[in-house]
Design a protein around this motif. Structure first.
Motif, mmCIF file in Angstrom:
data_model
loop_
_atom_site.group_PDB
_atom_site.id
_atom_site.type_symbol
_atom_site.label_atom_id
_atom_site.label_comp_id
_atom_site.label_asym_id
_atom_site.label_seq_id
_atom_site.Cartn_x
_atom_site.Cartn_y
_atom_site.Cartn_z
ATOM 1 N N LEU A 3 0.838 -1.194 0.000
ATOM 2 C CA LEU A 3 0.000 0.000 0.000
ATOM 3 C C LEU A 3 0.877 1.249 0.000
ATOM 4 C CD1 LEU A 3 -2.589 -1.051 2.735
ATOM 5 C CD2 LEU A 3 -3.036 -0.869 0.270
ATOM 6 N N PRO A 4 0.318 2.391 -0.452
ATOM 7 C CA PRO A 4 1.078 3.638 -0.356
ATOM 8 C C PRO A 4 1.336 4.015 1.106
ATOM 9 C CG PRO A 4 -0.745 3.870 -1.907
ATOM 10 C CD PRO A 4 -0.961 2.581 -1.160
ATOM 11 N N ALA A 5 2.594 4.272 1.433
ATOM 12 C CA ALA A 5 2.937 4.777 2.761
ATOM 13 C C ALA A 5 2.862 6.298 2.777
ATOM 14 C CB ALA A 5 4.337 4.322 3.161
ATOM 15 N N GLN A 6 3.149 6.913 1.627
ATOM 16 C CA GLN A 6 3.074 8.370 1.508
ATOM 17 C C GLN A 6 2.722 8.742 0.069
ATOM 18 O OE1 GLN A 6 5.941 11.458 3.282
ATOM 19 N NE2 GLN A 6 6.597 11.446 1.155
ATOM 20 N N ILE A 7 1.911 9.784 -0.070
ATOM 21 C CA ILE A 7 1.599 10.338 -1.390
ATOM 22 C C ILE A 7 1.905 11.828 -1.350
ATOM 23 C CG2 ILE A 7 -0.141 10.668 -3.187
ATOM 24 C CD1 ILE A 7 -1.694 8.337 -1.996
ATOM 25 N N GLN A 8 2.708 12.288 -2.294
ATOM 26 C CA GLN A 8 3.001 13.715 -2.419
ATOM 27 C C GLN A 8 2.253 14.256 -3.633
ATOM 28 O OE1 GLN A 8 7.063 14.689 -3.287
ATOM 29 N NE2 GLN A 8 6.813 16.856 -2.878
ATOM 30 N N VAL A 9 1.520 15.339 -3.433
ATOM 31 C CA VAL A 9 0.775 15.971 -4.525
ATOM 32 C C VAL A 9 1.258 17.413 -4.647
ATOM 33 C CG1 VAL A 9 -1.484 16.463 -5.508
ATOM 34 C CG2 VAL A 9 -1.215 14.553 -3.921
ATOM 35 N N ARG A 10 1.754 17.773 -5.812
ATOM 36 C CA ARG A 10 2.314 19.113 -6.025
ATOM 37 C C ARG A 10 1.537 19.834 -7.125
ATOM 38 N NH1 ARG A 10 8.591 19.548 -6.064
ATOM 39 N NH2 ARG A 10 8.091 19.408 -3.843
ATOM 40 N N PHE A 11 0.958 20.983 -6.777
ATOM 41 C CA PHE A 11 0.261 21.846 -7.726
ATOM 42 C C PHE A 11 1.186 22.995 -8.105
ATOM 43 C CE2 PHE A 11 -2.825 20.021 -4.838
ATOM 44 C CZ PHE A 11 -3.889 19.645 -5.636
ATOM 45 N N THR A 12 1.223 23.358 -9.393
ATOM 46 C CA THR A 12 1.957 24.539 -9.847
ATOM 47 C C THR A 12 0.991 25.462 -10.564
ATOM 48 O OG1 THR A 12 3.940 23.191 -10.181
ATOM 49 C CG2 THR A 12 3.924 25.385 -11.178
ATOM 50 N N ASN A 13 0.935 26.736 -10.142
ATOM 51 C CA ASN A 13 0.015 27.670 -10.788
ATOM 52 C C ASN A 13 0.759 28.554 -11.787
ATOM 53 O OD1 ASN A 13 1.262 29.760 -9.356
ATOM 54 N ND2 ASN A 13 -0.418 30.033 -7.903
ATOM 55 N N PRO A 14 0.041 29.350 -12.594
ATOM 56 C CA PRO A 14 0.693 30.156 -13.646
ATOM 57 C C PRO A 14 1.703 31.169 -13.118
ATOM 58 C CG PRO A 14 -1.657 29.976 -14.074
ATOM 59 C CD PRO A 14 -1.437 29.417 -12.700
ATOM 60 N N GLU A 15 1.612 31.553 -11.845
ATOM 61 C CA GLU A 15 2.562 32.499 -11.273
ATOM 62 C C GLU A 15 3.836 31.813 -10.791
ATOM 63 O OE1 GLU A 15 -0.791 32.498 -10.247
ATOM 64 O OE2 GLU A 15 -1.110 33.981 -11.845
ATOM 65 N N GLY A 16 3.869 30.495 -10.901
ATOM 66 C CA GLY A 16 5.042 29.759 -10.467
ATOM 67 C C GLY A 16 4.999 29.327 -9.019
ATOM 68 N N ASN A 17 3.893 29.576 -8.331
ATOM 69 C CA ASN A 17 3.760 29.127 -6.952
ATOM 70 C C ASN A 17 3.466 27.631 -6.919
ATOM 71 O OD1 ASN A 17 3.990 31.808 -5.892
ATOM 72 N ND2 ASN A 17 1.855 32.168 -6.479
ATOM 73 N N GLU A 18 3.999 26.961 -5.921
ATOM 74 C CA GLU A 18 3.750 25.540 -5.754
ATOM 75 C C GLU A 18 3.048 25.275 -4.432
ATOM 76 O OE1 GLU A 18 7.209 23.159 -6.213
ATOM 77 O OE2 GLU A 18 7.393 23.556 -8.361
ATOM 78 N N PHE A 19 2.093 24.355 -4.479
ATOM 79 C CA PHE A 19 1.358 23.924 -3.294
ATOM 80 C C PHE A 19 1.640 22.439 -3.124
ATOM 81 C CE2 PHE A 19 -0.767 27.457 -5.307
ATOM 82 C CZ PHE A 19 -1.008 28.328 -4.248
ATOM 83 N N ASP A 20 2.330 22.114 -2.055
ATOM 84 C CA ASP A 20 2.842 20.762 -1.856
ATOM 85 C C ASP A 20 2.068 20.074 -0.743
ATOM 86 O OD1 ASP A 20 4.357 18.529 -1.963
ATOM 87 O OD2 ASP A 20 6.238 19.446 -1.313
ATOM 88 N N ASN A 21 1.268 19.064 -1.105
ATOM 89 C CA ASN A 21 0.527 18.274 -0.123
ATOM 90 C C ASN A 21 1.248 16.950 0.098
ATOM 91 O OD1 ASN A 21 -2.909 19.083 -1.106
ATOM 92 N ND2 ASN A 21 -1.265 20.365 -0.382
ATOM 93 N N ARG A 22 1.470 16.602 1.352
ATOM 94 C CA ARG A 22 2.060 15.303 1.685
ATOM 95 C C ARG A 22 1.066 14.532 2.533
ATOM 96 N NH1 ARG A 22 7.632 15.088 0.615
ATOM 97 N NH2 ARG A 22 8.459 17.123 -0.033
ATOM 98 N N VAL A 23 0.642 13.405 2.003
ATOM 99 C CA VAL A 23 -0.344 12.566 2.685
ATOM 100 C C VAL A 23 0.377 11.325 3.199
ATOM 101 C CG1 VAL A 23 -2.549 11.383 2.482
ATOM 102 C CG2 VAL A 23 -2.079 13.396 1.060
ATOM 103 N N THR A 24 0.407 11.150 4.514
ATOM 104 C CA THR A 24 1.070 10.005 5.132
ATOM 105 C C THR A 24 0.020 9.099 5.755
ATOM 106 O OG1 THR A 24 3.030 11.351 5.603
ATOM 107 C CG2 THR A 24 2.800 9.278 6.802
ATOM 108 N N TYR A 25 0.113 7.800 5.477
ATOM 109 C CA TYR A 25 -0.857 6.836 5.975
ATOM 110 C C TYR A 25 -0.242 5.998 7.097
ATOM 111 C CZ TYR A 25 -3.437 8.045 1.770
ATOM 112 O OH TYR A 25 -4.098 8.735 0.788
#
Length: 204
Positions: A168-190
């Motif tokens: 099973l996934p122990a961790q999932i990282q989700v990274r969003f990048t917007n047009p301004e170059g900002n990143e939103f980094d979600n780390r989901v740990t199970y």
């Protein structure tokens, strides 16, 4: 595309703007994840939209996205990219691509929902074939979504549940990048995996 090119150039510098932590319970049933606040012992909400109503977040999609790749739901083109060492172990690397016409990947931003093409890679144990890591990256999100790219990275591990071992996934990282170059980094740990049983009664 310009933002993505700058990120890959090696000259991109990010600074942490803010952070937060959310704890929730997740139930995997079929291909859909169901959520509730940690410790409530009931699952009334089909997704986190009814719980989290603000900010950039993602659950990583514990079951749904791997299912659409490996079940044959999407037409996926795989290519073997050789073996390499990662994290002190030998892994086999495969790249994959899915055209938008063959994709069930849907990206939702507020009330807007779009279907998108995606690509990625997977790392597997060359002896057992078990997944080590899965990375999925969106392709060509429309400008009106306010997002250039979403990358999900699943790190897998063996987990003991009820006397049996499951991959099973122990961790999932989700990274969003917007047009301004900002990143939103979600780390989901199970953690604290457990087996649940449900009984249904049918009255006639």
């Amino acid at each position: 595309d310009d933002v993505a090119a700058q990120q890959k150039s090696g000259h991109w510098r990010l600074h942490l703007a803010n952070s937060d932590v959310v704890r929730a319970d997740v139930l995997i049933g079929g291909v859909n994840d169901v959520y509730t606040w940690a410790g409530e012992n009931r699952f009334d909400d089909p997704d986190l939209e009814s719980i989290l109503t603000y900010g950039s977040w993602s659950t990583g999609d514990l079951a749904g996205m791997p299912h659409m790749i490996f079940s044959g739901q999407d037409h996926v083109d795989f290519a073997y990219d050789g073996d390499k060492m990662q994290g002190g172990r030998l892994v086999s690397e495969f790249e994959f691509h899915v055209n938008v016409a063959d994709s069930h990947y849907r990206f939702k931003a507020s009330s807007l929902e779009v279907r998108t093409a995606y690509d990625g890679r997977l790392l597997a144990d060359p002896e057992t074939g078990e997944l080590v890591q899965l990375m999925i990256r969106s392709i060509g999100l429309p400008a009106n979504t306010g997002t250039c790219e979403v990358t999900r990275t699943f790190d897998y591990a063996k987990v003991a549940i009820g006397g049996e071992e499951f991959l099973l996934p122990a961790q999932i990282q989700v990274r969003f990048t917007n047009p301004e170059g900002n990143e939103f980094d979600n780390r989901v740990t199970y953690s604290h995996f457990r087996r649940t049983e449900q009984q249904s009664e049918v009255a006639v």
